[in-house]
Structure formats: structure tokens, C-alpha cells
Enzyme design. Sequence first.
Site, mmCIF file in Angstrom:
data_model
loop_
_atom_site.group_PDB
_atom_site.id
_atom_site.type_symbol
_atom_site.label_atom_id
_atom_site.label_comp_id
_atom_site.label_asym_id
_atom_site.label_seq_id
_atom_site.Cartn_x
_atom_site.Cartn_y
_atom_site.Cartn_z
ATOM 1 C CG ASP A 88 -0.365 0.066 2.515
ATOM 2 O OD1 ASP A 88 0.882 -0.048 2.598
ATOM 3 O OD2 ASP A 88 -1.092 0.236 3.517
ATOM 4 C CB SER A 89 4.589 1.660 -0.234
ATOM 5 O OG SER A 89 4.717 0.533 -1.070
ATOM 6 C CE LYS A 149 3.374 -5.638 4.047
ATOM 7 N NZ LYS A 149 2.798 -4.498 4.786
ATOM 8 C CD GLU A 209 8.032 0.107 7.300
ATOM 9 O OE1 GLU A 209 7.103 -0.664 7.003
ATOM 10 O OE2 GLU A 209 8.154 1.241 6.807
HETATM 11 O O1 KIV Z 1 3.571 -1.027 1.616
HETATM 12 C C1 KIV Z 1 4.721 -1.481 1.516
HETATM 13 O O2 KIV Z 1 5.401 -1.345 0.502
HETATM 14 C C2 KIV Z 1 5.251 -2.194 2.680
HETATM 15 C C3 KIV Z 1 6.713 -2.509 2.686
HETATM 16 C C4 KIV Z 1 7.490 -1.275 2.888
HETATM 17 C C5 KIV Z 1 7.062 -3.549 3.659
HETATM 18 O O3 KIV Z 1 4.536 -2.481 3.582
#
Ligand code: KIV
Length: 264
Positions: free
Chosen positions: A45-46, A114, A184
Site C-alpha cells: 500500500d506504499s 499482508k 520495519e
Molecule cells: O507497503 C509497503 O510497501 C510495505 C513494505 C514497505 C514492507 O509495507
Amino acid sequence: MNKKTVVHFLEQKQKKEKIVLLTAYDFPTAQLVEEAGVDGILVGDSLGMVVMGGENTLKVSMDIMTYHTSIVSHAVKNTLVIADMPFLSYQISPEEALKNAGRLISEGGAQAVKLEGPVSKYGDVIEKIIKAGIPVMGHIGLTPQSILEIGGYKVQGRSEACRKRLKKEAKELQEAGCFSIVLECIPSDLAKEITESLDIPTIGIGAGPDCDGQILVCYDLLGWGKARFAKTYINVRENMKEAFSTFVNEVKQGKYPEEKHGYT
Ligand code: KIV
């Protein structure tokens, strides 16, 4: 080559073979990331920040995540695709969480999901999703969906109380059945301790070299990364900027298109 599964991650930990993940959100990047030999792709979700330009990840919806996950799944052949559960897709009820996780699998084509946060908050959610046969990756330490509560993108686990809490959270996520855990932005020595205490693999981002695997946001290694843990392997950002301005200048100067770029 057979498709990677979450079982491979566990085997890699047992064999002390590093697990490598990258994020991807679009077709060409997912293809290149697979060709580079990663073990898994996270549709993170980044994307709310690096693709949509938001100041945090909170505006990412289930529709957006499903759309990008389906593009990435379509692009790869053998790589495990993990889809992030976006803000409010699992916080409301275990039933809604299962429906949303199921959508990322059936419509998005992911093989795992995740979600951020500990068992004390989401134990019933994790149990419901796993019971339905969907593998879950945990995520503790800096959890960007809690940014309003945390107050900034800061290293977590510096105080003794916080270290103790994170060690407990990691153990509980393992007991809840998660197949791996993202750590993280926590101190390297804490990540090492957590990694050594678990049977499931830890995947670090800003958590030092002793995790079982590493993940980076793809743009963080291409020249867009600002965090301390981001390493620019090739400055694609600068190369793109140069290509775009050369195009602008060539068109303005009448150098492009040449005869060979046209049709008779
Ligand atoms: O959203 C994402 O890209 C993440 C990673 C930074 C682990 O959760």
C-alpha cells in the site's frame, strides 16, 4: 520452474538462504523484478505514496489494491505475489477482513496477504483469514497505517518497554499462524533477537542485516528513496528526467522527429 509458495519461505529460513522481496505495482516493473530473481513481490500500500503521491498510505482503497494486484499477478509466472490489505479493509470486522482478503486472492490473483499490527488487535482477523486457507504475512515495528497514532515515520523499539512489546508481538504472530513477519524500522540488534527467536522468517526493511530476508520499495533503489535504509543502485530518476528534457528540447529545436521516425 514451479510457482513459489509460502512453504518455500519457511524452507529458505531453515536452509539459511536469504529471502528477497521487492514491491511492484505495474506490469513492466513486476516482469523485471521477477526476471531479477526475487522470491516474492509485495503489492504494497506504499503505492499510495510512491505511485499516487500521497503523504501517507491511508487513501489506498480495496479497489485500488485489487487493481494493482491483478496487474502484477498477470505479469509474473513463478513469483509469490503478496497483496497488502489497505487501511480499513481489516480493521472493521473479521468477516469484512476475510471478504477483502479473499478479493485480493480471487480477483487480484495474489497468493498471500499482508496486514499491519499485533495479535492483541487483529488476532481474530488473522485467525479468520488463515482458517479460510489464505496465508498471512504479519508486519510490526513502524506500521505506516498507524501514522496518525505514531506521529511520524520514526524508528520503533528504542525503549526497553517497546523492545519487550515487539518481541512479544512477533512471537504471538508466529503462534497465530503467520508465515512470515515484516520488521520495519527497528534497531538491528532487536531484529536479530526477534529473528533468532522465531521459526518463521523475518523480512526486514530498515531492520539491519540479520533478518531472514529483505524487502525494499522498488523506487527506493532507483533514485527516489529518501530513508536512511534506501540505497540507490541506479539513478533511474535522473535518467528519466534527462530523457524527458532531451525530448522537450529536441522537439522545440526541430531535431525530433527525423525522417526515419515518419511513414511514407
Ligand atoms: O507497503 C509497503 O510497501 C510495505 C513494505 C514497505 C514492507 O509495507
